[in-house]
Design a protein around this motif. Structure first.
Motif, PDB file in Angstrom:
ATOM      1  N   LEU A  26       8.266  11.733  -1.600  1.00 54.86           N
ATOM      2  CA  LEU A  26       7.008  12.358  -1.214  1.00 54.86           C
ATOM      3  C   LEU A  26       7.333  13.616  -0.410  1.00 54.86           C
ATOM      4  CD1 LEU A  26       4.091  11.337  -1.754  1.00 54.86           C
ATOM      5  CD2 LEU A  26       4.034  10.625   0.635  1.00 54.86           C
ATOM      6  N   PRO A  27       7.260  14.793  -1.019  1.00 57.00           N
ATOM      7  CA  PRO A  27       7.704  16.020  -0.342  1.00 57.00           C
ATOM      8  C   PRO A  27       7.019  16.285   0.992  1.00 57.00           C
ATOM      9  CG  PRO A  27       7.430  16.421  -2.688  1.00 57.00           C
ATOM     10  CD  PRO A  27       6.902  15.036  -2.429  1.00 57.00           C
ATOM     11  N   VAL A  28       5.701  16.020   1.085  1.00 59.49           N
ATOM     12  CA  VAL A  28       4.976  16.268   2.329  1.00 59.49           C
ATOM     13  C   VAL A  28       4.520  14.944   2.927  1.00 59.49           C
ATOM     14  CG1 VAL A  28       2.898  17.259   3.375  1.00 59.49           C
ATOM     15  CG2 VAL A  28       4.209  18.580   1.694  1.00 59.49           C
ATOM     16  N   ARG A  29       4.993  14.687   4.136  1.00 54.08           N
ATOM     17  CA  ARG A  29       4.553  13.543   4.940  1.00 54.08           C
ATOM     18  C   ARG A  29       3.975  14.152   6.211  1.00 54.08           C
ATOM     19  NH1 ARG A  29       8.290   8.844   3.651  1.00 54.08           N
ATOM     20  NH2 ARG A  29       8.117   8.255   5.825  1.00 54.08           N
ATOM     21  N   ALA A 295      -7.074   5.256   2.918  1.00 49.33           N
ATOM     22  CA  ALA A 295      -5.751   5.889   3.014  1.00 49.33           C
ATOM     23  C   ALA A 295      -4.729   5.156   2.157  1.00 49.33           C
ATOM     24  CB  ALA A 295      -5.294   5.934   4.467  1.00 49.33           C
ATOM     25  N   VAL A 296      -4.813   3.831   2.119  1.00 51.72           N
ATOM     26  CA  VAL A 296      -3.899   3.046   1.285  1.00 51.72           C
ATOM     27  C   VAL A 296      -4.091   3.396  -0.183  1.00 51.72           C
ATOM     28  CG1 VAL A 296      -3.390   0.717   0.447  1.00 51.72           C
ATOM     29  CG2 VAL A 296      -3.613   1.142   2.902  1.00 51.72           C
ATOM     30  N   LEU A 297      -5.338   3.442  -0.640  1.00 53.23           N
ATOM     31  CA  LEU A 297      -5.618   3.777  -2.040  1.00 53.23           C
ATOM     32  C   LEU A 297      -5.176   5.202  -2.361  1.00 53.23           C
ATOM     33  CD1 LEU A 297      -9.164   2.170  -2.457  1.00 53.23           C
ATOM     34  CD2 LEU A 297      -6.989   1.320  -3.359  1.00 53.23           C
ATOM     35  N   GLN A 298      -5.436   6.122  -1.447  1.00 47.05           N
ATOM     36  CA  GLN A 298      -5.054   7.520  -1.672  1.00 47.05           C
ATOM     37  C   GLN A 298      -3.541   7.686  -1.722  1.00 47.05           C
ATOM     38  OE1 GLN A 298      -7.496   8.772   1.685  1.00 47.05           O
ATOM     39  NE2 GLN A 298      -8.706  10.105   0.362  1.00 47.05           N
ATOM     40  N   THR A 299      -2.834   6.938  -0.886  1.00 49.78           N
ATOM     41  CA  THR A 299      -1.370   7.002  -0.890  1.00 49.78           C
ATOM     42  C   THR A 299      -0.814   6.436  -2.193  1.00 49.78           C
ATOM     43  OG1 THR A 299      -1.327   6.778   1.524  1.00 49.78           O
ATOM     44  CG2 THR A 299       0.722   6.322   0.343  1.00 49.78           C
ATOM     45  N   ARG A 300      -1.350   5.319  -2.622  1.00 53.77           N
ATOM     46  CA  ARG A 300      -0.906   4.740  -3.888  1.00 53.77           C
ATOM     47  C   ARG A 300      -1.184   5.687  -5.049  1.00 53.77           C
ATOM     48  NH1 ARG A 300      -3.200  -1.461  -2.924  1.00 53.77           N
ATOM     49  NH2 ARG A 300      -1.675  -2.018  -1.290  1.00 53.77           N
ATOM     50  N   THR A 352      -1.461   2.872   9.294  1.00 57.60           N
ATOM     51  CA  THR A 352      -1.550   2.224   7.991  1.00 57.60           C
ATOM     52  C   THR A 352      -1.019   3.115   6.884  1.00 57.60           C
ATOM     53  OG1 THR A 352      -3.483   0.954   8.727  1.00 57.60           O
ATOM     54  CG2 THR A 352      -3.135   1.134   6.354  1.00 57.60           C
ATOM     55  N   MET A 353      -1.369   4.395   6.923  1.00 60.08           N
ATOM     56  CA  MET A 353      -0.920   5.305   5.871  1.00 60.08           C
ATOM     57  C   MET A 353       0.596   5.391   5.830  1.00 60.08           C
ATOM     58  SD  MET A 353      -1.762   9.362   5.229  1.00 60.08           S
ATOM     59  CE  MET A 353      -0.335  10.005   6.126  1.00 60.08           C
ATOM     60  N   PHE A 354       1.235   5.507   7.004  1.00 57.69           N
ATOM     61  CA  PHE A 354       2.692   5.645   7.001  1.00 57.69           C
ATOM     62  C   PHE A 354       3.392   4.324   6.708  1.00 57.69           C
ATOM     63  CE2 PHE A 354       1.804   9.788   8.761  1.00 57.69           C
ATOM     64  CZ  PHE A 354       2.767  10.550   8.119  1.00 57.69           C
ATOM     65  N   GLU A 355       2.749   3.214   7.028  1.00 60.66           N
ATOM     66  CA  GLU A 355       3.293   1.926   6.599  1.00 60.66           C
ATOM     67  C   GLU A 355       3.294   1.827   5.080  1.00 60.66           C
ATOM     68  OE1 GLU A 355       0.869  -0.930   8.550  1.00 60.66           O
ATOM     69  OE2 GLU A 355       1.776  -0.598  10.545  1.00 60.66           O
ATOM     70  N   GLU A 356       2.204   2.291   4.460  1.00 58.11           N
ATOM     71  CA  GLU A 356       2.116   2.254   2.998  1.00 58.11           C
ATOM     72  C   GLU A 356       3.118   3.214   2.371  1.00 58.11           C
ATOM     73  OE1 GLU A 356       0.654   0.778  -0.595  1.00 58.11           O
ATOM     74  OE2 GLU A 356       0.395   0.080   1.465  1.00 58.11           O
ATOM     75  N   ILE A 357       3.292   4.383   2.973  1.00 61.30           N
ATOM     76  CA  ILE A 357       4.301   5.338   2.465  1.00 61.30           C
ATOM     77  C   ILE A 357       5.683   4.715   2.510  1.00 61.30           C
ATOM     78  CG2 ILE A 357       5.501   7.508   2.982  1.00 61.30           C
ATOM     79  CD1 ILE A 357       2.785   8.668   3.830  1.00 61.30           C
ATOM     80  N   GLU A 358       6.008   4.056   3.621  1.00 65.09           N
ATOM     81  CA  GLU A 358       7.322   3.423   3.743  1.00 65.09           C
ATOM     82  C   GLU A 358       7.503   2.330   2.710  1.00 65.09           C
ATOM     83  OE1 GLU A 358      10.036   4.241   5.551  1.00 65.09           O
ATOM     84  OE2 GLU A 358       8.785   6.008   5.905  1.00 65.09           O
ATOM     85  N   SER A 359       6.457   1.540   2.516  1.00 65.70           N
ATOM     86  CA  SER A 359       6.536   0.446   1.548  1.00 65.70           C
ATOM     87  C   SER A 359       6.768   0.983   0.146  1.00 65.70           C
ATOM     88  CB  SER A 359       5.241  -0.375   1.598  1.00 65.70           C
ATOM     89  OG  SER A 359       5.238  -1.364   0.576  1.00 65.70           O
ATOM     90  N   LEU A 360       6.024   1.999  -0.245  1.00 66.02           N
ATOM     91  CA  LEU A 360       6.147   2.553  -1.597  1.00 66.02           C
ATOM     92  C   LEU A 360       7.448   3.338  -1.769  1.00 66.02           C
ATOM     93  CD1 LEU A 360       2.454   3.724  -2.093  1.00 66.02           C
ATOM     94  CD2 LEU A 360       3.548   1.742  -3.135  1.00 66.02           C
TER      95      LEU A 360
END
Length: 363
Positions: A26-29, A295-300, A352-360
């Motif tokens: 993910l280039p931009v976090r 945020a979870v849906l958008q990250t996915r 939550t968003m960064f937890e989901e980013i880490e998971s994915l």
């Protein structure tokens, strides 16, 4: 001593390797927030070190506006504003953790708030797109004038001389290769009573301002970032006047430079408009605010776009950026309040968003 130094070097290399891998996924976090007040700088620097760096945040957008002691236009400083030394503390910590620091000044729209003018129109009232619209003593929405926030006139012959002085100075002190111009929720544009803009195509006016700013920034090798709502058709999509445009600026999407980074914000629904921006040839980041479930849906979605896109499209899906619509001090107070168990808050969305980013990212 020698072994200790080697250990530190190895830890540093490991951190860089982890960050490089995260950016490949993910280039931009990103993280966007109002710049801290003077007495909040030290706490915010610690927040960058402890919370942003640990989450591999690599872009920090700071909404500065007039919260800086401008030297070229001191008349536009807030009464209490950040000094160059304050800014350099944030620059230093961001450079230490390879965080791209991007300042924002709201351009075009958001030149007032409720019953108060922003600094630009307060000092230079001649730049006002709608001088006939008076700010009420008590602001209410909706109102007869359709007043949300005032705009400056993009065709005023003197406005960019002032605005670009501010842009150049803030970019220089932040040592940045990018600038965020805001440009969201522009309701006043091409007003029928404006002697310069009346009768002109609003999409062309909006695109003209975007391209003028982009061209100016490009002279110093800098990139323009803007919010994306004015480039979406609010009527056709049903997204309405806030997260999209109802005053015909949406056609500007075909007129603006492809070098502009679009910050695509949707707060009430996780609409998939990032695909639309990417198909128009624009780089895009998706921006949630205070609803963790969204945020979870958008990250996915962002990970799915990058996984399934064509070779040409994939690089345009740049990533995610958490937005915070308060100052840094208020956010940090809420973030560290362990007794606050509310679900739909910006701090909880951030976590939550960064937890989901880490998971994915680990898959």
């Amino acid at each position: 001593m020698k072994n200790g130094k080697i250990r530190l070097v190895l830890i540093g290399l490991l951190c860089l390797t982890i960050q490089a891998y995260a950016q490949q996924k993910l280039p931009v976090r990103g993280f966007c927030i109002g710049a801290p007040q003077v007495d909040e700088v030290a706490d915010f620097v610690r927040f960058i070190e402890e919370e942003l760096a640990s989450r591999q945040v690599n872009v920090l957008v700071l909404r500065v506006d007039y919260n800086y002691q401008y030297e070229r236009h001191p008349e536009l400083r807030d009464e209490v504003a950040l000094s160059k030394e304050d800014v350099k503390q944030m620059v230093e910590v961001c450079q230490k953790f390879n965080i791209r620091l991007i300042p924002q000044i709201n351009l075009l729209g958001h030149q007032s708030w409720h019953s108060r003018l922003g600094k630009l129109l307060e000092v230079y009232p001649e730049f006002d797109e709608t001088p006939h619209v008076q700010l009420p003593e008590k602001y209410e929405w909706p109102n007869e004038d359709g007043l949300y926030c005032k705009s400056y006139c993009p065709l005023h012959p003197d406005v960019h001389g002032v605005v670009f002085d501010l842009v150049d100075e803030i970019c220089e002190v932040f040592e940045t290769d990018a600038f965020h111009a805001g440009m969201d929720e522009v309701f006043y544009i091409g007003d029928e009573k404006c002697q310069r803009c009346s009768g002109r195509d609003k999409a062309e006016l909006f695109a003209g301002e975007v391209n003028k700013i982009q061209t100016h920034l490009a002279q110093e090798g800098r990139q323009l970032w803007i919010w994306g709502d004015r480039l979406l058709d609010g009527k056709t999509t049903g997204m309405g006047m806030w997260e999209a445009s109802m005053n015909n600026t949406h056609r500007a999407i075909d007129l603006i430079s492809k070098g502009v980074m679009i910050c695509d914000w949707h707060y009430e629904r996780p609409d998939k408009t990032a695909v639309y921006f990417a198909m128009k040839g624009l780089n895009v980041v998706t921006c949630p605010w205070r609803k963790p479930a969204n945020a979870v849906l958008q990250t996915r979605d962002m990970f799915d776009y990058r996984a399934s896109a064509t070779v040409e499209m994939k690089p345009r899906f740049q990533g995610m950026m958490q937005t915070v619509w308060s100052g840094a001090g208020a956010f940090m107070k809420e973030f560290y309040n362990k007794e606050n168990n509310a679900t739909n808050t910006a701090p909880q969305c951030f976590r939550t968003m960064f937890e989901e980013i880490e998971s994915l990212s680990s898959n």
